[in-house]
Design a protein around this motif. Structure first.
Motif, PDB file in Angstrom:
ATOM      1  N   CYS A  80       0.845  -1.254   0.011  1.00  0.00           N
ATOM      2  CA  CYS A  80       0.109  -0.445   0.131  1.00  0.00           C
ATOM      3  C   CYS A  80       0.623   0.943   0.054  1.00  0.00           C
ATOM      4  N   HIS A  81       2.048   1.642   1.076  1.00  0.00           N
ATOM      5  CA  HIS A  81       2.945   2.467   0.955  1.00  0.00           C
ATOM      6  C   HIS A  81       3.706   2.480  -0.026  1.00  0.00           C
ATOM      7  N   ILE A  86      10.555   1.539  -5.272  1.00  0.00           N
ATOM      8  CA  ILE A  86       9.181   0.541  -5.037  1.00  0.00           C
ATOM      9  C   ILE A  86       7.674   1.290  -6.714  1.00  0.00           C
ATOM     10  N   GLU A  87       7.566   0.822  -6.998  1.00  0.00           N
ATOM     11  CA  GLU A  87       6.434   1.418  -7.758  1.00  0.00           C
ATOM     12  C   GLU A  87       5.511   1.412  -7.114  1.00  0.00           C
ATOM     13  N   GLN A  88       4.530   2.143  -7.353  1.00  0.00           N
ATOM     14  CA  GLN A  88       3.015   2.256  -6.381  1.00  0.00           C
ATOM     15  C   GLN A  88       1.990   0.896  -7.047  1.00  0.00           C
ATOM     16  N   SER A  89       1.897   0.017  -6.376  1.00  0.00           N
ATOM     17  CA  SER A  89       1.094  -1.248  -6.476  1.00  0.00           C
ATOM     18  C   SER A  89      -0.650  -0.477  -7.548  1.00  0.00           C
ATOM     19  N   GLU A  90      -0.734  -1.326  -7.934  1.00  0.00           N
ATOM     20  CA  GLU A  90      -2.014  -1.783  -8.370  1.00  0.00           C
ATOM     21  C   GLU A  90      -3.287  -1.606  -7.216  1.00  0.00           C
ATOM     22  N   ILE A  91      -2.888  -2.055  -6.099  1.00  0.00           N
ATOM     23  CA  ILE A  91      -4.055  -2.279  -4.693  1.00  0.00           C
ATOM     24  C   ILE A  91      -3.504  -0.599  -4.497  1.00  0.00           C
ATOM     25  N   SER A  92      -2.828   0.023  -4.153  1.00  0.00           N
ATOM     26  CA  SER A  92      -2.850   1.402  -4.318  1.00  0.00           C
ATOM     27  C   SER A  92      -2.627   2.243  -4.119  1.00  0.00           C
ATOM     28  N   LYS A  93      -3.160   2.055  -5.809  1.00  0.00           N
ATOM     29  CA  LYS A  93      -3.439   3.519  -6.728  1.00  0.00           C
ATOM     30  C   LYS A  93      -4.894   3.236  -6.828  1.00  0.00           C
ATOM     31  N   GLY A  94      -5.858   2.464  -5.858  1.00  0.00           N
ATOM     32  CA  GLY A  94      -7.351   1.968  -6.400  1.00  0.00           C
ATOM     33  C   GLY A  94      -7.909   2.047  -4.701  1.00  0.00           C
ATOM     34  N   GLN A  95      -6.603   3.098  -3.889  1.00  0.00           N
ATOM     35  CA  GLN A  95      -7.410   3.692  -2.034  1.00  0.00           C
ATOM     36  C   GLN A  95      -8.162   4.407  -2.031  1.00  0.00           C
ATOM     37  N   PRO A  99      -3.037   5.436   0.333  1.00  0.00           N
ATOM     38  CA  PRO A  99      -2.403   5.431   1.571  1.00  0.00           C
ATOM     39  C   PRO A  99      -0.622   6.484   1.372  1.00  0.00           C
ATOM     40  N   PRO A 100      -0.578   6.992   2.749  1.00  0.00           N
ATOM     41  CA  PRO A 100       0.434   8.141   2.243  1.00  0.00           C
ATOM     42  C   PRO A 100       1.697   8.022   1.892  1.00  0.00           C
ATOM     43  N   ASP A 101       2.232   7.813   1.695  1.00  0.00           N
ATOM     44  CA  ASP A 101       3.850   7.707   0.923  1.00  0.00           C
ATOM     45  C   ASP A 101       4.498   8.146   3.155  1.00  0.00           C
ATOM     46  N   LEU A 102       5.105   7.075   3.054  1.00  0.00           N
ATOM     47  CA  LEU A 102       5.672   7.013   4.976  1.00  0.00           C
ATOM     48  C   LEU A 102       6.870   7.622   4.624  1.00  0.00           C
ATOM     49  N   GLY A 103       7.895   8.049   3.447  1.00  0.00           N
ATOM     50  CA  GLY A 103       8.833   8.667   3.708  1.00  0.00           C
ATOM     51  C   GLY A 103       9.043  10.190   3.879  1.00  0.00           C
ATOM     52  N   GLU A 104       7.681  10.319   3.652  1.00  0.00           N
ATOM     53  CA  GLU A 104       6.909  12.224   4.534  1.00  0.00           C
ATOM     54  C   GLU A 104       6.189  12.604   4.784  1.00  0.00           C
ATOM     55  N   GLU A 105       5.101  11.763   5.247  1.00  0.00           N
ATOM     56  CA  GLU A 105       4.122  10.961   6.461  1.00  0.00           C
ATOM     57  C   GLU A 105       5.442  10.767   7.953  1.00  0.00           C
ATOM     58  N   VAL A 106       5.897   9.809   7.585  1.00  0.00           N
ATOM     59  CA  VAL A 106       6.866   9.913   9.319  1.00  0.00           C
ATOM     60  C   VAL A 106       7.277  11.438  10.072  1.00  0.00           C
ATOM     61  N   GLY A 126      -7.942   1.984   5.272  1.00  0.00           N
ATOM     62  CA  GLY A 126      -7.672   0.134   4.620  1.00  0.00           C
ATOM     63  C   GLY A 126      -6.233   0.332   6.249  1.00  0.00           C
ATOM     64  N   MET A 127      -5.672   1.096   6.675  1.00  0.00           N
ATOM     65  CA  MET A 127      -4.963   0.599   7.058  1.00  0.00           C
ATOM     66  C   MET A 127      -4.808   0.425   8.561  1.00  0.00           C
ATOM     67  N   PRO A 128      -4.538  -1.655   8.588  1.00  0.00           N
ATOM     68  CA  PRO A 128      -5.186  -2.942   9.499  1.00  0.00           C
ATOM     69  C   PRO A 128      -4.925  -2.662  10.673  1.00  0.00           C
ATOM     70  N   ALA A 129      -4.832  -2.766  12.318  1.00  0.00           N
ATOM     71  CA  ALA A 129      -4.720  -2.956  13.065  1.00  0.00           C
ATOM     72  C   ALA A 129      -3.678  -3.735  13.552  1.00  0.00           C
ATOM     73  N   PHE A 130      -2.872  -3.339  13.715  1.00  0.00           N
ATOM     74  CA  PHE A 130      -1.695  -4.720  13.324  1.00  0.00           C
ATOM     75  C   PHE A 130      -1.050  -5.214  14.740  1.00  0.00           C
ATOM     76  N   GLY A 131      -1.383  -4.404  15.399  1.00  0.00           N
ATOM     77  CA  GLY A 131      -1.708  -4.530  16.987  1.00  0.00           C
ATOM     78  C   GLY A 131      -2.209  -5.893  17.177  1.00  0.00           C
TER      79      GLY A 131
END
Length: 174
Positions: A80-81, A86-95, A99-106, A126-131
């Motif tokens: 997603c991120h 790494i090119e943006q995935s097909e899944i990411s393009k359709g959300q 999903p933010p670019d985490l290199g900037e978002e962090v 679309g951001m799951p709870a990994f906890g």
């Protein structure tokens, strides 16, 4: 007082009519109205800051395990991120929201806030709870890795993938 009550009933009725009419397009292929986007972003930002302040943060460690954080990121997050090179995935393009670019978002969030987001996820993004599937230590490793994303070059990311035997596991390299 009577005017306030009438106004309240009219607002609730109008809002209910709007909701039940189906007029608002919820297709992910269409952008949100500016007002809806503002409401969602403001609600997200305020909620994360409020709840992250009250929640336990990342476990105390001298340094997160960078390689383990990379492994988790490359397996779960890059789809997603994306990542450097790494090119943006097909899944990411359709959300929607995208999903933010985490290199900037962090850069916008504290380490505690990032930990809270990764652990608890974000509704309607679309951001799951990994906890639910990862320990605090593993989440701390992921956060440790993503906080270093702004400084990782595409060549370094490719080198980490190669080192871990994950050359082209997700997405496409440029």
């Amino acid at each position: 007082m009577k005017a306030f009550l009438i106004l309240t009933v009219l607002l609730i009725g109008g809002f209910s009519l709007f909701i039940y009419s189906g007029i608002y397009n919820v297709a992910a292929s269409e952008p949100h109205l500016d007002a809806v986007e503002w409401i969602m972003e403001t609600t997200r930002d305020r909620s994360v800051r409020r709840h992250a302040d009250k929640a336990p943060g990342p476990p105390e460690r001298e340094e997160a395990n960078f390689r383990e954080g990379f492994r988790h990121y490359d397996e779960m997050c890059v789809i997603c991120h994306s990542a450097p090179g790494i090119e943006q995935s097909e899944i990411s393009k359709g959300q929607n929201p995208e999903p933010p670019d985490l290199g900037e978002e962090v850069l916008k969030w504290s380490r505690e806030e990032l930990f809270w987001i990764v652990k608890n996820g974000l509704k309607m993004t679309g951001m799951p709870a990994f906890g639910l599937s990862h320990s605090d230590r593993e989440i701390g490793d992921i956060v440790g890795f993503i906080t270093r994303l702004p400084d990782i070059s595409p060549q370094e990311y490719a080198g980490l993938r190669e080192e871990m035997g994950r050359e082209n596991s997700v997405g496409h390299s440029h």
